[in-house]
Write an enzyme that holds these catalytic residues in place. Structure first.
Site, PDB file in Angstrom:
ATOM      1  N   LYS A  91       0.813  -1.226   0.000  1.00 54.04           N
ATOM      2  CA  LYS A  91       0.000   0.000   0.000  1.00 54.04           C
ATOM      3  C   LYS A  91       0.850   1.282   0.000  1.00 54.04           C
ATOM      4  O   LYS A  91       0.439   2.302  -0.535  1.00 54.04           O
ATOM      5  CB  LYS A  91      -0.934   0.019   1.215  1.00 54.04           C
ATOM      6  CG  LYS A  91      -1.920  -1.124   1.237  1.00 54.04           C
ATOM      7  CD  LYS A  91      -3.247  -0.715   0.636  1.00 54.04           C
ATOM      8  CE  LYS A  91      -4.132  -1.894   0.308  1.00 54.04           C
ATOM      9  NZ  LYS A  91      -4.305  -2.866   1.375  1.00 54.04           N
ATOM     10  N   GLU A 113      -9.897   5.957   2.898  1.00 58.14           N
ATOM     11  CA  GLU A 113     -10.708   4.879   3.454  1.00 58.14           C
ATOM     12  C   GLU A 113      -9.760   3.744   3.801  1.00 58.14           C
ATOM     13  O   GLU A 113      -8.645   3.687   3.286  1.00 58.14           O
ATOM     14  CB  GLU A 113     -11.732   4.405   2.427  1.00 58.14           C
ATOM     15  CG  GLU A 113     -11.228   3.379   1.396  1.00 58.14           C
ATOM     16  CD  GLU A 113     -10.110   3.894   0.497  1.00 58.14           C
ATOM     17  OE1 GLU A 113     -10.035   5.119   0.280  1.00 58.14           O
ATOM     18  OE2 GLU A 113      -9.300   3.072   0.019  1.00 58.14           O
ATOM     19  N   SER A 379       1.942  -9.772  -0.609  1.00 53.99           N
ATOM     20  CA  SER A 379       1.522  -8.362  -0.549  1.00 53.99           C
ATOM     21  C   SER A 379       1.734  -7.700   0.802  1.00 53.99           C
ATOM     22  O   SER A 379       1.874  -6.487   0.885  1.00 53.99           O
ATOM     23  CB  SER A 379       0.061  -8.234  -0.973  1.00 53.99           C
ATOM     24  OG  SER A 379      -0.769  -9.068  -0.193  1.00 53.99           O
TER      25      SER A 379
HETATM   26  C1  LIG Z   1      -5.133  -4.088   1.102  1.00 56.06           C
HETATM   27  C2  LIG Z   1      -4.407  -5.351   0.965  1.00 56.06           C
HETATM   28  C3  LIG Z   1      -4.695  -6.258  -0.060  1.00 56.06           C
HETATM   29  C4  LIG Z   1      -5.837  -6.090  -1.018  1.00 56.06           C
HETATM   30  O1  LIG Z   1      -5.792  -4.957  -1.815  1.00 56.06           O
HETATM   31  P1  LIG Z   1      -5.452  -5.009  -3.358  1.00 56.06           P
HETATM   32  O2  LIG Z   1      -5.805  -3.668  -3.843  1.00 56.06           O
HETATM   33  O3  LIG Z   1      -6.303  -6.095  -3.952  1.00 56.06           O
HETATM   34  O4  LIG Z   1      -4.027  -5.326  -3.489  1.00 56.06           O
HETATM   35  C5  LIG Z   1      -3.910  -7.390  -0.185  1.00 56.06           C
HETATM   36  N1  LIG Z   1      -2.908  -7.635   0.684  1.00 56.06           N
HETATM   37  C6  LIG Z   1      -2.612  -6.800   1.690  1.00 56.06           C
HETATM   38  C7  LIG Z   1      -1.494  -7.142   2.616  1.00 56.06           C
HETATM   39  C8  LIG Z   1      -3.344  -5.628   1.871  1.00 56.06           C
HETATM   40  O5  LIG Z   1      -3.040  -4.801   2.875  1.00 56.06           O
END
Ligand SMILES: *Cc1c(COP(=O)(O)O)cnc(C)c1O
Length: 395
Positions: A91, A113, A379
């Site tokens: 993010k 948000e 992620s």
């Molecule tokens: C917010 C988040 C996601 C999902 O958001 P995307 O926009 O689909 O990437 C996935 N993994 C983590 C660790 C997140 O914080």
């Protein structure tokens, strides 16, 4: 930047666009103009690159999971380590890009948000760095589920507003943030994923594309070939499109997005928008949507707060229709098994969101050839998920 396959006038194929009230469209026009100028300005791009390296810690590592490959057999598993970024997820890439833009546009305040609290934390972080006020809208249910992140936002100086209407999760948080933005000239709306009206899906994709650019160069540089398959979880779709964007022009690389199958495919028990949703409009853009009988956005559920959204980024909808990417879903229990396996075998605690991508990867890895490479976008890190994990694993 500001280009892409099938991208015309704010649409990816049939999806995207801008379906919003006049008041918001004026803001979007201003944003588009600001972004257009910024992305053509080398000092903007250089400043962003400097922050990526000195503040976020990029390039993020590429890690091979040898123990897992030994355990499961089949192909080789690599992780793109977005969990190692400052603030613990992908993010921050987008939050920094948008905050730099906000500053350039003379805005004094950030509105955001958040679902799991990771985007809220990233927004609070960049607002602190840039000396801006920050207000984060978060569903009351998520405020409770993700308490550690609420504390993080507060110590960073942000105000957290618990949204009390509807299902009290991400969808309502977006509604409230949009309303606050419409009523505040000084504010910049820092949207956390590749969703919402044009230009957000394009702009957020541009800022997250660093993931795919780095990953492609790292795998190619180290192994002398590309991955056979790349996998990412899909909530709004920003980490997935960030990874995919680096490989869209490599037709032999298979792209797989993994959505939350939750407790099962019954209404209200999942958030697998691309698996069972239908084209419609949500939050001012056209995409696949999960709706109830009245045509309202459906109740959605996922063990991972960051994935429970009844829409999905428009570029994913397009990639699905043209069959360039494949979208699947995995259940909560498959996700928990994958979470535990990565912890125990590799000493890496993944976010529950990312564990969805791992669950799919662990299913297909044994069927791959010994020298095939499977790349998963990790992620985020799972520290934030300890309260949920503790309840499920009973310790
Ligand atoms: C917010 C988040 C996601 C999902 O958001 P995307 O926009 O689909 O990437 C996935 N993994 C983590 C660790 C997140 O914080």
């Amino acid at each position: 930047m500001m280009s892409g396959k099938g991208f015309v006038n704010g649409f990816f194929g049939d999806y995207g666009g801008s379906f919003v009230p006049e008041g918001i469209q004026l803001r979007l026009d201003e944003l588009m103009e600001g972004y257009q100028k910024a992305r053509e300005d080398s000092s903007f791009l250089e400043e962003l690159q400097r922050l990526f390296s000195d503040y976020v810690g990029r390039p993020s590592a590429l890690t091979e999971c040898r123990n897992i490959s030994e355990e499961l057999g089949g192909g080789r598993l690599f992780l793109k380590r977005e969990d190692l970024n400052h603030t613990g997820a992908h993010k921050i890439n987008n939050a920094l890009g948008q905050a730099l833009l906000a500053k350039r546009m003379g805005k004094k305040e950030i509105i955001a948000e958040t679902g799991a609290g990771m985007h809220g934390t990233a927004s609070a972080t960049v607002a602190a760095l840039m000396g801006m006020k920050c207000t984060v809208y978060m569903g009351a249910v998520d405020v409770e589920r993700q308490e550690p992140n609420v504390h993080r936002m507060k110590v960073l100086g942000a105000e957290v507003v618990a949204v009390q209407h509807g299902q009290k999760t991400l969808k309502e948080a977006v509604d409230s943030a949009l309303e606050a933005w419409m009523n505040n000239d000084n504010a910049f709306y820092l949207l956390g994923s590749v969703v919402g009206p044009h230009p957000y899906p394009l702009m957020v994709r541009d800022f997250q594309s660093v993931i795919g650019r780095e990953a492609r160069a790292q795998v190619l540089g180290r192994e002398g070939k590309l991955p056979r398959t790349i996998v990412a979880c899909v909530g709004g779709g920003s980490n997935a499109i960030g990874l995919f964007s680096g490989f869209l022009d490599d037709p032999d690389v298979e792209l797989v997005g993994v959505e939350p199958g939750g407790k099962g495919m019954k209404y209200g028990e999942h958030a697998a928008t691309l698996s069972v949703g239908e084209p419609g409009v949500i939050h001012g853009f056209r995409t696949y949507v999960l709706s109830d009988e009245k045509g309202e956005p459906a109740e959605v559920y996922s063990i991972a707060s960051g994935l429970d959204y009844p829409g999905v980024g428009p570029e994913h909808a397009h990639l699905k229709d043209i069959e360039r990417a494949m979208y699947v879903n995995v259940s909560d229990s498959e996700t928990m098994d994958a979470f535990s396996l990565l912890c125990k075998k590799e000493g890496i605690i993944p976010a529950l969101e990312s564990s969805h991508a791992l669950a799919y990867a662990f299913k297909v890895l044994p069927g791959m050839k010994r020298d095939d490479i499977l790349l998963v976008n990790l992620s985020g890190r799972g520290d934030k998920d300890m309260p949920i994990v503790r309840d499920i694993l009973n310790f």
